[in-house]
Design a protein around this motif. Sequence first.
Motif, PDB file in Angstrom:
ATOM      1  N   TYR A 103       0.901  -1.094   0.011  1.00 50.33           N
ATOM      2  CA  TYR A 103       0.029   0.001  -0.312  1.00 50.33           C
ATOM      3  C   TYR A 103       0.514   1.499   0.301  1.00 50.33           C
ATOM      4  O   TYR A 103       0.906   2.295  -0.729  1.00 50.33           O
ATOM      5  N   LYS A 116       0.525   3.244  -3.339  1.00 51.75           N
ATOM      6  CA  LYS A 116      -0.280   4.314  -3.223  1.00 51.75           C
ATOM      7  C   LYS A 116       0.444   5.260  -2.689  1.00 51.75           C
ATOM      8  O   LYS A 116       0.280   7.260  -3.262  1.00 51.75           O
ATOM      9  N   GLY A 117       1.670   5.406  -1.833  1.00 59.14           N
ATOM     10  CA  GLY A 117       2.188   6.371  -0.948  1.00 59.14           C
ATOM     11  C   GLY A 117       3.115   6.810  -1.569  1.00 59.14           C
ATOM     12  O   GLY A 117       4.197   7.746  -1.416  1.00 59.14           O
ATOM     13  N   THR A 132      -1.970   8.753  -0.041  1.00 59.85           N
ATOM     14  CA  THR A 132      -2.859   8.282   0.379  1.00 59.85           C
ATOM     15  C   THR A 132      -3.706   8.492   0.317  1.00 59.85           C
ATOM     16  O   THR A 132      -5.148   8.164   1.036  1.00 59.85           O
ATOM     17  N   GLU A 136      -7.378   6.824  -0.784  1.00 60.15           N
ATOM     18  CA  GLU A 136      -7.249   5.548  -1.412  1.00 60.15           C
ATOM     19  C   GLU A 136      -7.510   4.409  -0.216  1.00 60.15           C
ATOM     20  O   GLU A 136      -6.890   4.161   1.476  1.00 60.15           O
TER      21      GLU A 136
END
Length: 436
Positions: A382, A386-387, A420, A423
């Motif tokens: 993640y 996403k980050g 994020t 998300e």
Amino acid sequence: MDKILDTLGIELNPMQEASSEAILHSDKDVVVLSPTGTGKTYAYLIPLACLMDKSKEEVQAIVLVPGRELAKQSAQVVTDMKCGIRAMALYGGRPTMDEHRILRETKPQILFATPGRLNDHLDKGNFGTESVQWLVIDEFDKCLEMGFQNEMEQVVGKLPTVRHRILLSATEAESIPKFVRLQKSERIDYRSSEGGNRNRIRFFQLKSESKDKLESLSNLLLYLGEKSSIVFLNYRDAVVRTATYLQEKGFGVSLFHGGLEQKEREAALYRFANGSANILVSTNLGARGLDIPDVDSIIHYHLPESKDEYVHRVGRTARWDKEGNSYFILGPEEQIPEYVEQETESFSLPESLPEIKQPTMATLYIGKGKNDKISKGDIVGYLCKKGGLASSDIGKIDVMPRFTYVAVSRTKILQVLKLTKGEKIKGLNTVVEEIR
């Protein structure tokens, strides 16, 4: 046992070998006395895991501990051993009903519990006791000191099937209460052995010209730089005052005392353990049950009020084979206490001190955890996808039942929070926040 040791990547020290031998091959109860930091948790858990029946779903062993931090850390040790034994920690500060649900779902074979919370579950019949053969009392002197004697006596009376008892401590209680019902016992005493950590600690005294020692503390922390330090004080309000002073100066600080809410205490310890704060300002609550392996220095801002307090404070550094330092900051009328047997060197700070440096890591709170089927791998994926992080930007990850703490590079924290926002993780909406 060899498989567990290989998994943990350790070799048993002499105290652990003697304890394991007694637990595995003796019908006697076992009392283990050994300095803080010598690995007493492994000393009883490794042989106990070898004796327990992995095929049974019932609780077979109960470990009484004086506080929630030790309960949680000990349960995590069982998980890290990967020995096929299911463990659970029971403690106050959260609903008993929630714990009962987890008990039913996970069917733990070993429980780590504070005495009051364990009595609550026993009174409600939340798990069966017919298969409980082992009772361990970890830090039994602290349990007595904290006034748990009546609650422990009640626990013992509700566990009639116990056949083996194991008591562990770094210091010895004046006497072991009769209610513990020790049978013939084997005593393993390594308190005065060279295996203790004090041979790997240097002791210093720093004179403060002022009774208010905050400036001396600040200068000492500047000198120590980014190294990990615990500052001990005797009172909660003094912890708050000192931590606030250091935070306003720009130091990376966590504060820890018994008046904090459970979530605040957990967050403070995680920030310190994962390097997001390199200074922990604490009451003597932090002198027990915290297994943080790389604490470089212990700083006695307030002098310990007893030898036992001193022993347990110093035990937070030089754990296992590490080295450490212990600093006494002495006001104009203070002297090293008589019970300090080690030679302390006079210490003077250099005239030129470095500037304050913030820790390299920061802590993120992610509002999903084990109950949401989230793993450490999911967290890494993640944060990378996403980050926008690289795996090298991610440090220690602690996945809890309902949330996760994760250390990330401080220079990337704003980037992660921005990328994020909104998300999902594994299709689930979540909150991502920095823990300060």
